[in-house]
Design a protein around this motif. Sequence first.
Motif, short mmCIF file in Angstrom:
data_model
loop_
_atom_site.label_atom_id
_atom_site.label_comp_id
_atom_site.label_asym_id
_atom_site.label_seq_id
_atom_site.Cartn_x
_atom_site.Cartn_y
_atom_site.Cartn_z
N GLU A 229 0.92 -1.40 0.02
CA GLU A 229 0.00 0.18 0.00
C GLU A 229 0.68 1.31 -0.01
O GLU A 229 1.74 1.10 0.79
N LYS A 230 0.42 1.92 -0.88
CA LYS A 230 1.22 3.46 -0.92
C LYS A 230 0.66 4.40 -0.05
O LYS A 230 1.43 5.34 0.28
N ASN A 231 -0.55 4.55 0.21
CA ASN A 231 -1.36 5.41 1.10
C ASN A 231 -1.09 5.11 2.51
O ASN A 231 -1.55 4.04 3.08
N LEU A 232 -0.17 5.91 3.05
CA LEU A 232 0.29 5.45 4.45
C LEU A 232 -0.96 5.86 5.66
O LEU A 232 -0.96 5.16 6.36
N GLN A 233 -2.00 6.65 5.06
CA GLN A 233 -3.24 6.60 5.92
C GLN A 233 -3.80 5.36 6.18
O GLN A 233 -4.09 4.89 7.31
N ILE A 234 -4.17 4.55 4.97
CA ILE A 234 -4.75 3.28 4.98
C ILE A 234 -3.67 2.32 5.61
O ILE A 234 -4.06 1.49 6.39
N ALA A 235 -2.47 2.19 5.37
CA ALA A 235 -1.43 1.38 5.98
C ALA A 235 -1.44 1.49 7.59
O ALA A 235 -1.47 0.64 8.35
N SER A 236 -1.46 2.79 7.96
CA SER A 236 -1.60 3.12 9.52
C SER A 236 -2.72 2.63 10.26
O SER A 236 -2.42 1.97 11.25
N PHE A 237 -3.75 2.82 9.74
CA PHE A 237 -5.18 2.28 9.96
C PHE A 237 -5.11 0.75 10.07
O PHE A 237 -5.67 0.41 11.34
N VAL A 238 -4.99 0.13 9.10
CA VAL A 238 -4.93 -1.33 9.22
C VAL A 238 -3.69 -2.05 10.10
O VAL A 238 -4.21 -2.88 10.95
N TYR A 239 -2.63 -1.61 9.99
CA TYR A 239 -1.70 -1.75 10.84
C TYR A 239 -2.01 -1.84 12.40
O TYR A 239 -1.84 -2.65 13.31
N SER A 240 -2.40 -0.52 12.96
CA SER A 240 -2.82 -0.16 14.31
C SER A 240 -3.97 -1.13 14.45
O SER A 240 -3.94 -1.46 15.72
N TYR A 241 -4.84 -1.26 13.78
CA TYR A 241 -6.06 -2.19 14.20
C TYR A 241 -5.62 -3.69 14.43
O TYR A 241 -5.84 -4.42 15.47
N MET A 242 -4.74 -4.14 13.41
CA MET A 242 -4.08 -5.51 13.79
C MET A 242 -3.24 -5.40 14.96
O MET A 242 -3.43 -6.52 15.63
N LYS A 243 -2.65 -4.69 15.21
CA LYS A 243 -1.82 -4.70 16.27
C LYS A 243 -2.60 -4.47 17.68
O LYS A 243 -2.17 -5.37 18.70
N SER A 244 -3.46 -3.82 17.81
CA SER A 244 -4.27 -3.63 19.00
C SER A 244 -5.02 -4.88 19.03
O SER A 244 -5.34 -5.39 20.22
N MET A 245 -5.37 -5.60 18.17
CA MET A 245 -6.24 -6.83 18.25
C MET A 245 -5.31 -7.97 18.72
O MET A 245 -6.02 -8.91 19.41
N THR A 246 -4.17 -7.89 18.54
CA THR A 246 -3.33 -9.01 19.09
C THR A 246 -3.37 -8.98 20.42
O THR A 246 -3.01 -10.17 21.20
N ARG A 247 -3.58 -7.77 21.32
CA ARG A 247 -3.80 -7.73 22.66
C ARG A 247 -5.23 -8.41 23.21
O ARG A 247 -5.24 -8.11 24.39
#
Length: 1645
Positions: free
Chosen positions: A575-593
Amino acid sequence: MWVPLLTLMFALAACHQVHLAPEFVNGKTSVYKYEATVMGGLPEEGLARAGVKIRSKVLISAASVGIYILKLEDPEILEFSGMWPKEDFVPASKLTATLTAQLLIPIKFEYTKGVVGKVFAPLSLSETVLNLQKAILNIFQLNIKTSQTVYDLQEIGTQGMCKTHYVITEEEKAERILLTKSRDLNQCQEKIMKDIGMIYSKRCVECEARGQSMKGASAMNYILKRSGAGVLILNASSSEIIQVSPFDILNGAAQMESKQSLIYQDVPKASLRLAVGQYLHRGSLQYEFGSELLQTPIQLLKITNIKAQIVELLEHMVIHNVDVVHKHAPLKFIELLQLLRVAKSDVLDSLWTQYKNRPHFRRWILNIFPSIGTTTALRFLQAKFLAGELNLVEASLALMASLHRVSVDLEAMKLVENLSKEQKIQDSPLLREIVLLGYGSLVAKYCIENPSCPAELVKPLHERLVQALSSNDNEKLIKTLKVVGNAGHPSSLKPIRKLFSGANEQLPLRVHIEAVLALRNIAKREPKLVQNMAIQLFMEKKLNPELRMVAALVLFESQLPMGLVITLADAVLREKNLQIASFVYSYMKSMTRNTTPYYVSVAAACNVAMKILSPKLDRLSYRFSRSLYLDYYQDAWMAGAAASAFYINDAATVMPRAIVAKARTYLAGSYADVIEVGVRTEGIQEAILKIQDGPDNADRLTKMKQVMKALSEWRALPSSEPLASAYVKVFGQEVAFANIDKALVNQIIELASGSAIRTFGKKALDALLAGIKSHYSSPFLIAEVRRILPSSVGLPMEISFYTSAVLAASIELSASVSPPLTADTRVAQLLKSEISVLASMNPSLAMHTYAVMGVNTAWIQASLMMRVRVHSTVPAKIEARIDILKGNFKIELLPIKTTTKIFSAAVDTYALARNVEDLESAKYTPIIAAAPKAQSSKPSSRFSQMASALSNSMSASSEVLPGDLPNNDSSELRRLSDFQKIMCSESKAFGIKSCTELKSSNIAFIRNCTLYTFIGKHSIMTDVSPADGPEIEKIEIEVQLGEKAADKIIKVITRSGEEERTQDRTVLRKLQTFLSLDLKNNTSSSSSSSSSSSSSTSFQSTVSSSSSHSGNPSNSSSSSSSSSSSSSRSNQQLYEMKFIKNHINQNVRSKERSNSKSSSQSFEKIFNKAKYLADTVAPAVTILIRPLRVDKTVQGYQIAAYVDKTDARVQIIFANLKEGDNWRICADGVILSNHKAKAKIAWGIECKQYDTEITAETGLVGKDPAIRLKLTWERLPKSMKRVAKKISDFISRVTKSWGVSQAKAKNIPREIKLSVAAPSDRTLNVVFKTPERTMSILGLSLPICLPIGDTASELEPFKDNLADKISYMLTKAHSAVCSVQEDKLVTFNNNSFPLVVPQSCFQMLVQDCTLQLKFIVMLRRDVKKKQNQIYIKIDNLDVHLYPVDGAIVVKIVEGIITYNDLPYHHSNGEIHIQRMGDGVALIAPKYGLNEVYLDMKTLRVKVVDWMKGQTCGLCGKSDGEIEQDLQTPNQRQVDNAVSFIHSWVLPAKSCLDASECYMRLESVKLEKSAIVHGQESKCFSVEPVLRCLPGCDAVKTIIVDVGYHCLSADSTVSHGQLNNIYEKSIDIRGEPVAHLACRCNAKCA
């Protein structure tokens, strides 16, 4: 041969199996003795239980082939409420007599091969009695297989079709067959169960896998004897256990135990006869719900005259809850509610007619009716609104509550659908939204109860979508999508999908986002279908990033499988759009907890995905879109909570575009999305910052658009109108939403500033002067959750939870004004008057909560009930006087005269049994028997210690009980769990005393678990009473400002008075020393003195050593490195931040020390000159807080503030008014210079026990401006030290997680120092030192620019407007910067590349890329001289900045402005041109341009924060997307910087163009043919290439890399096709020649 044999064998086996079934002899009647018992309570003996027993004879005879008759004889009903098993059942004689007529009615049933078929009974037979008879028939339900002895099957029974296990044993000698049949009530295909109030809660299968909150099973034992063709049931007994707990049943549970016994007695010859009347088909063996659905388990009512009973209860509720709520009001409210639910429409109409003109009764009726929850009540409200008997507010509140409480059926849905079409609803936007959203919720509820609900239910909504699309009504489209989202029907997927195809792709972003959000409820029913659609939307990179992020949110909420999670992770990697990359990454990271069972599979998948994703995404700042998820789940309690929030940015703006927060709860194997709040802020930031829209001048827009048309295929970005919207969801259903736009804001402003608001204010003031007396009371049904399921004996078992409350408030207000007001009074007159306001209020609340488990019918109730009763009342009477002219403010509080109970809460658990025919004999048995009084003998020390420990913990653990205590002495055990405590606090000065009494008694001694800790009796009560001593007339709080403050001083604190007391104490001390015979006192005194002296000496030496240590850089560095290995060398140097004071000469070190010393002495000199300013200065403010006592004794507190303007000193004295009490707080502050201020705070007796000093001074750290705060002390209370230690540890933990560097250090003792330096106007370096620790952080970014350096000079045009200054500092701090220096361009997104520009051509440097075109900034570069010229179009102003003779010149319409003639201010006051450094800057933040700067070497453009993402040109979009920076005017993404730069050239029209730009952009043909997809093709560039005009020759060229679209070689290409070539896809890439400079010949025109 084998086939016929096998067929014969199976036939014989089947025949043999048919004969082994209970049969009844024709012409004879079988007689059985029957007894059924159902009992509810806890499993342990010795505790209270409640139950019902039924005894009877059962007669069965054959009526015809396969048809039999069942009749009861001698029925008897018994009830039980008492200690089990000591007490016995008590006959309910009156109830038996009442029901005997029904119990004796025979029923008819089909019976074949041991299976009960249809059941027939007269219509007069109630469902309750019929269910009892079906329970008897259930005993005869036997599917006996002779070919197997152990087998299981799904068998129909009273409780539904459940898994049933058979075990058959035959005793040949006794000629008996023993059969055991057991049923697992948790494995039923069709379980008979009714849930009420849980429609929005969803079953959590994963939670139930970890624990169960309800589990049931039954077992039936038969003794059979072969008889003729079948078997005879000699004896049948059954036992059923259902365990229930709000927590996991493994940790303790209550239970319902049902038993049946059927014993064969005789076979008389006479056959049975049916009763007179028609026998109708009344269902099968399965339980049928009846009147118990309308019967609450809290009350058992005997309805005789329903209207009279309703009227009596309503009048009782209204009359007895006026001033103070009656403590039994919530229970009466539930009773009234039950009566209203069974009332017919004529009763409701009669009630309304009787009371609609009485305000209090009218309000009560309208508040109660929505809680009825029946279609009758909803139809009543509809009729009254359409008849004009309800106003808008009444109708809105009543309809909103009713639509979400009504029991849903097709009749109710049709009613609401027709209501939405009524003209009165259509004319009111508010009511239209309420009814439409309510209809969507009704569809959702109906489909939950009926999973096969038809698509016709949402057909009107789909038609409404089509209408909105055809009429281009986007607002209607959005509102309809919200309704569709509430309904959540899978058939809505098709119309939603159409919104993303064809011409609908151009719909506004808000419509598409609402369409995606509508998928969330659909995903709860069809997750796979929604996942397929959402993943397609997410992977479509052409869609708006915000829309793709919302699609990702829908995906995660639908419990993604592992495959889709990995697909998302792989997409994010690319993904080139950092807004989307940040959103999905942060959701996945918080979901791991995640800890909740529901998302455990998603959490596992996200954990794998995190191994794939790049950790660099974790370093993205919080200005990118993020998602947060937090949860907590406790397996033992089967309870938890989760909170999620996300915010979405489409550009790196200060204010996110969308913010959504949601809370979810988990309880007893279910979950519910309790509340969700979402806010969209698009445009709100612009509105707050007062954006200057360009004037609606056609000439201005025309000129700007002519410039833009010159750009190749330029497309405007969608304009964002200032708009904010918000919505609220409750239990997953949207209940309210609002849009705020400019029109609405203007209406509010007009209303607030118009004559209407002044008229309203005048009426309110007149009413206040006349006196206002108001009483408000209202009931609330906060919770009603019920689960009803049949027991094996045919009686309904109910588990329910109720919470009801009644709120009342009595308010009296009166005011007086002196001098009296005239008819034309204005606000200015009020400010010069003395205003007195008397307020008396008495808010009160009563709330009851009931948790019930047991039998609940309209005839009899036997249940275990936990009751929580809360009652609170807080009376208050206040009188306030305000005299603004005299600066006097006074508040008087009337004290408590008698003991007043302000709060009480009681919890008790008991077993109850009652029947409707004998309500007076209802029996309530506490769960714990009353413990005997304690013996007078003193208990053993061991027992006493144990009891004390248990009392402190308020619970008892069975693990600590002594083993030698006798097991049968339950009273001793119960006493261990008893707890009682009374806590009181008293203020004699103010004459008030408060006491809180706690009592607790539970059964945790039996089992140490949460449920048993709750069960018992608990109470808390708080009361307020007058304190012992003289009576208090009132409590007065008075504030006096100005000259008259001295008149209010009661206790004068001066130095002379203190010295006199000091001398008196000195004389007394000497006399005491002389006369004292105890030498130890003298020794102790001298020891204390020497200790104090040595302590002082020790302190000085410590400070000295610490100072010398800190002054040695090497020592400090080594200390830092040893204490923290992670500290860098720069951080260690920062620990020794060398602060140079502004008020000290920086060159002479000795002079610095002497000045520092004199500075400290100046503070002491000022302080010693007048320790108390009361000696020399009158107070500026006096505050008195005191009680006015009957005995005239002065007590209370006095706060006096003094200001000494001569010495720039402020002093505040807080003193106790009590005579002889010298404890006080003294605070002194002195401004010693423009760069230093010092304060001293001392407290204790005469302010001498404890003190602190605070010094604030400005200075420099290197060349950076800095400020330092220093806190020192000599003595502090121990409690304050403990609190400070905890605060310090907390700050250390928190700041460490924020990346703050920390190191242990031996700093100066008893000193805290904070040093802050500003290396730039947007960053800070911070060092914080405590005696034991040093913390520092470098480059701390600020959300605002500090007014230093260039920012200070830039603020000069706003010197008269503080709001504009703050706005400018905010916008500058978040502005994006684009610069050109020499031949290098740095974009807003910080991408840099060489600036290869054509000679003499204008290029679009940056512009407002929306249709508003607020500004345009064009660049023209002289390549030979390497000089830049800027053309700016803003508002109606054209500005030309260009260099002349080494200086920048400004040219505007009025003429040329030289560098020395600046600054220039535009007539509108919003555009400024001024000198800045060596260049000139244009500043217009209200138009989006924070700064356009030009000097001889540098060109710099800054756009304000709210313009990010809305710009285009060479500087880019300023959206933070560094990988999407190279966008051409038609928004195509290119990979070549040269092609990007050339695309923004404004081409010439002819060779005669004054700009001398002889070039244009065109699509060029590939010089050679190419083979594409195996076919010879001719190719044309899809990216425009810069070429000279016809008749001109290229002087300078460059090779560029562009993409080509190819066509077949034999195809013809028209001019129109070439015009659309820029839309085509890229087939191959080539390197044509682009022209940078051209020379035209004389023939060129």
